[in-house]
Design an enzyme around this catalytic site. Structure first.
Site, PDB file in Angstrom:
ATOM      1  N   HIS A 140       0.840  -1.195   0.000  1.00 41.11           N
ATOM      2  CA  HIS A 140       0.000   0.000   0.000  1.00 41.11           C
ATOM      3  C   HIS A 140       0.881   1.253   0.000  1.00 41.11           C
ATOM      4  O   HIS A 140       1.804   1.374   0.819  1.00 41.11           O
ATOM      5  CB  HIS A 140      -0.918  -0.001   1.221  1.00 41.11           C
ATOM      6  CG  HIS A 140      -2.055  -0.971   1.100  1.00 41.11           C
ATOM      7  ND1 HIS A 140      -2.134  -1.897   0.100  1.00 41.11           N
ATOM      8  CD2 HIS A 140      -3.159  -1.153   1.861  1.00 41.11           C
ATOM      9  CE1 HIS A 140      -3.235  -2.607   0.245  1.00 41.11           C
ATOM     10  NE2 HIS A 140      -3.878  -2.183   1.309  1.00 41.11           N
ATOM     11  N   LYS A 567     -13.691   5.384   6.074  1.00 36.34           N
ATOM     12  CA  LYS A 567     -14.110   6.296   5.001  1.00 36.34           C
ATOM     13  C   LYS A 567     -15.621   6.258   4.824  1.00 36.34           C
ATOM     14  O   LYS A 567     -16.252   7.260   4.510  1.00 36.34           O
ATOM     15  CB  LYS A 567     -13.399   5.912   3.695  1.00 36.34           C
ATOM     16  CG  LYS A 567     -13.722   6.810   2.511  1.00 36.34           C
ATOM     17  CD  LYS A 567     -12.710   6.623   1.397  1.00 36.34           C
ATOM     18  CE  LYS A 567     -12.836   5.232   0.786  1.00 36.34           C
ATOM     19  NZ  LYS A 567     -13.980   5.112  -0.125  1.00 36.34           N
TER      20      LYS A 567
END
Length: 900
Positions: A140, A567
């Site tokens: 990532h 999120k």
């Protein structure tokens, strides 16, 4: 910096290191920058307000001088971080040497607690045999620093360590070395001018093994075994912790990961591993010139010596050396068989078909030494090599496969279509399960090599076919997990089972499945977390799936997504939804008599589940660890934790200690108050969703943060979004968090909390006291608030407000900013009231001091970034401005440390 943050005695070495590094940096900059730049830096060092300093200086600085100023501020932040790290390690060592008490996160502390609880040898041994901990390195993209920059940082650390050594050379010599490193840093590009490839990511992840893991992992096991034996002398330490990886196998959203990168990952891993094994054997060859005239040798070693290609007269009476030469030749033949090196006709001995054969012959050496008066020589390097082979095999680290559920479904839909079966994608969930179970009850394949499938379908099928070959070549443990991103139904899991069957990873005998790989659903949205228990309950009710689990030791792994749930629903709701899902899964698994292993998909930032790993494990619901846990490590977190052998050993030890404590010891504190947390979460969720669905919010985000510039920053091979930057649901969690970090709002770590607490207290003023009690007695709530405290301390609303001026619609932008600023103030007051404190980090002097040291340079970089973004908005094609902004992003990320 406030004087209260420095302890005159304890922090004197830190102050000396900082002075040493800053002087070296200033000496270098005196030759490399203009007087104007040096003047600005001097004002920052003297404590002048960064906003005033930068805004007054900018009119007289050209772009080259601005670049120099950015680079200099970034370097100041870097060297201060290094000085802090060295000091932290120094204080830890001093504490351990001078204190009768062991650190809370140490194995020694936990094993003594286990003894005090009168846990028997049998119970401890059983627990250790069932313990499986894995730190999983992902690709990532949150590490902004290049590997060469990180290498320079390690050089600076070594200089500081040498400087603090009683026998260090003259300070002038070390000062020259430091200035040389500063100059090299200054003259090296901090940002990449090229797109990083999957191959680069594979190489970077593997590089941590020669850098630290090859030394740290066996050293950790040796240390833990010694501490364990001192209290439980009859207990041997099995393999309880391993390193795993995603790089090369994580296809979710990355079109550049495929079967070739998967094969490449294992080729690269094996090359690094075999090189390490050969180096270890070379060292053993030097250490074991034992003469057959002076020692007895077991027949197993003599047999290897007789077959050895080492026919040197000097080694004729040195059976261990000849046996080691025999082992090395077989290892070389194995490397040749795996395609790691060219064909060599001199490798006349048979290759190892499995790493267990290699391990067995090493154990022959150890046993012979132990049984013939040379036991001490079986310890150290030989014992470390034996432990390494038992852990790393021939594959180095297990690589997980991961793909989005929708991609799997598309492949099965195509397989069904070519076999003239149902239109799979249009079926109801019940119908999907029915037809999948029908196909899973027979060995008859759907896939045919004579049919031309789409490129996307073949890309997925080839990955699974390659995985089967890799398991055959490198060992069963090379690939253990197939992770399903965005898993939302029972059929999502059965679809993967069918793909495993079609590619040789799952076989059917008498309608009973036998799988070579685990299927791991990843629940990552708030909705998916809430449905996870129902999905798994239905799955466990299927006889076919119970038989599948029987072939996998009756163990089911579940992955939990911290990033997307945050999120999707905000920090409070994400944390509480994860906790509830875990608690309910523990009960469900117990009901079905199935072993549970949770895989925590955490990032570096609090908004993505970050924070100290030890505290995170201890905050898990009772029964959710049970000796089994996997945790992702990524980006800047990998660098911080594992770039140095000492740090790597300490962080891995903390994972072991926390897992054993959570598994064997009774909870010291209370579980969270479900009623108050349910109310708090629902309210926070409502406020958070109101914000992100507010008209104009996405435009505000895109215009008042450097998200567009982050998307063009070459820090990873994966695109910043799945489809477009214009929708939050399509935006990846990493750039979402990264952007709010850059503009210093840190929104994902707190928004909604203040309003939720305010509403709760307005309903009943006694709720404040209840929340304060939770903060004192609930590890879950303590950890959540502690992480929030650390992040909000890094926020700066004065800077955040300045980013608002970048928006095209000022009225709308200021309206949204007012909402954010008001909520921030409410969240700050709520946090401090619950913690019963006057300021952030009042119980964490170390972090407060570290932040105070970096803030002047960090804030200066923000003001420089705002100025450059304003210019770029009017000159969108100006590549020079974009490059400078990339430098500010890099510098701010390094200053804040946990960016994504």
């Amino acid at each position: 910096m406030p004087a209260s943050l420095l302890d005159e005695q304890k922090d004197a070495p830190l102050s000396a290191d900082i002075s040493f590094l800053i002087q070296a940096l200033l000496n270098m900059l005196a030759h490399e920058t203009t007087v104007a730049v040096q003047t600005v830096l001097g004002e920052l060092i003297d404590g002048k307000e960064p906003q005033i300093t930068i805004q007054q200086a900018l009119p007289s600085l050209d772009l080259r001088q601005q670049q120099d100023l950015i680079r200099a501020c970034s370097l100041f932040a870097q060297v201060l971080n290094i000085a802090e790290d060295v000091h932290h390690e120094r204080r830890r060592q001093t504490y351990e040497q001078n204190s009768e008490h062991f650190g809370r996160t140490s194995f020694n502390h936990v094993i003594r607690q286990i003894q005090q609880q009168k846990i028997s040898t049998t119970e401890l041994e059983t627990t250790l045999q069932q313990t499986s901990i894995s730190a999983v390195l992902t690709a990532h993209p949150t590490e902004v620093q290049r590997q060469c920059i990180l290498c320079f940082h390690r050089h600076i650390r070594s200089i500081l360590n040498e400087r603090n050594h009683p026998q260090h050379p003259h300070s002038k010599e070390l000062q020259q070395q430091a200035e040389a490193i500063m100059l090299a840093l200054w003259q090296t590009d901090e940002t990449r001018h090229f797109q990083i490839s999957v191959s680069d990511e594979i190489y970077n992840s593997i590089n941590y093994f020669p850098l630290s893991f090859f030394k740290a992992v066996p050293a950790l096991y040796r240390k833990l075994q010694c501490q364990l034996t001192s209290i439980y002398p009859d207990v041997s330490l099995p393999n309880v912790i391993t390193i795993g990886g995603w790089v090369g196998g994580d296809r979710d959203g990355n079109p550049y990961v495929n079967a070739d990168t998967l094969q490449e990952a294992f080729s690269f891993q094996a090359k690094a591993l075999f090189q390490h094994y050969h180096q270890c054997l070379d060292e053993l060859h030097q250490l074991l010139p034992l003469s057959s005239r002076r020692v007895q040798v077991n027949s197993s070693v003599l047999h290897m010596a007789e077959l050895s290609p080492d026919t040197a007269t000097a080694h004729k009476e040195e059976p261990y050396r000849r046996a080691i030469a025999y082992i090395q030749t077989r290892l070389s033949a194995t490397g040749q068989q795996l395609g790691l090196q060219p064909y060599n006709q001199h490798y006349c001995l048979p290759f190892y078909r499995q790493s267990e054969e290699f391990l067995q012959e090493l154990n022959h050496l150890a046993r012979s030494l132990q049984e013939n008066g040379s036991a001490l020589l079986s310890e150290g390097k030989l014992a470390d090599l034996i432990r390494s082979v038992s852990l790393f095999g021939f594959h180095l680290m297990s690589v997980d496969l991961r793909q989005h559920a929708a991609k799997h479904t598309e492949v099965v839909t195509e397989l069904f279509a070519h076999a003239d079966l149902e239109d799979f994608k249009t079926l109801s969930e019940a119908a999907k399960q029915r037809v999948l179970l029908r196909e899973l009850s027979t060995q008859r394949p759907l896939y045919s090599p004579y049919i031309q499938y789409s490129n996307d379908a073949m890309r997925e099928l080839t990955v699974f076919q390659t995985a089967a070959r890799i398991k055959n070549d490198y060992g069963e443990t090379a690939i253990n997990q197939c992770i399903i991103s965005n898993a939302e139904s029972v059929s999502d899991i059965l679809v993967v089972a069918l793909l495993l069957k079609e590619t040789g990873l799952l076989s059917i005998n008498n309608e009973k499945p036998s799988s070579r790989i685990n299927i791991v659903p990843l629940f990552e949205t708030i909705d998916a977390l809430q449905k996870s228990v129902d999905i798994m309950d239905k799955l466990f009710s299927l006889p076919w799936y119970r038989a599948f689990l029987h072939s996998r030791n009756n163990l089911q792994e579940i992955m939990l997504g911290y990033s997307d749930s945050n999120k999707d629903g905000g920090y409070v709701t994400s944390q509480w939804s994860l906790y509830l899902a875990e608690s309910q899964l523990v009960k469900l698994f117990a009901h079905h008599h199935i072993r549970l292993r949770l895989f925590h998909g955490r990032g570096g930032s609090v908004g993505r589940g970050g924070g100290p790993s030890f505290d995170a494990i201890m905050a898990q619901p009772a029964g959710s660890v049970a000796g089994q846990i996997r945790i992702t490590e990524q980006g800047e977190v990998i660098t911080a934790k594992y770039a140095d052998p000492t740090n790597a050993e300490r962080n891995l030890e903390a994972l072991v200690a926390a897992t054993l404590e959570a598994t064997l010891l009774p909870p010291q504190n209370s579980e969270p108050d479900n009623q108050i947390m349910d109310t708090l979460s629902a309210s926070a969720f409502r406020h958070y969703r109101k914000l992100i669905t507010c008209p104009g919010f996405i435009e505000y985000f895109l215009q008042t943060s450097p998200i567009q510039e982050i998307a063009s920053l070459n820090i990873g091979s994966r695109p910043a979004s799945r489809k477009t930057l214009a929708r939050i649901q399509d935006l990846r969690a990493i750039p979402w968090v990264f952007s709010w970090t850059q503009n210093r709002l840190m929104l994902p770590a707190w928004y909604g909390f203040g309003s939720a607490v305010t509403e709760l207290i307005n309903q009943d003023s006694a709720n404040l006291q209840r929340l304060q009690q939770q903060a004192q007695h609930s590890p879950f709530f303590q950890t959540m608030l502690s992480n929030m405290d650390q992040v909000m301390a890094k926020a700066d609303l004065t800077i955040a407000r300045a980013y608002v001026n970048l928006a095209s619609n000022q009225e709308a932008a200021h309206t949204i900013y007012s909402m954010l600023a008001d909520e921030f103030e409410r969240s700050k007051q709520a946090l401090l009231s619950i913690l019963q404190r006057q300021r952030y980090l009042s119980d964490n002097r170390t972090l407060a001091r570290s932040l105070a040291l970096r803030i002047p340079y960090l804030n200066a970089l923000n003001w420089l970034q705002i100025h450059l973004l304003q210019q770029l908005r009017h000159q969108p094609d100006n590549s020079e401005l974009l490059q400078l902004i990339h430098l500010t992003i890099n510098g701010i990320a390094q200053g804040l440390r946990n960016t994504g």
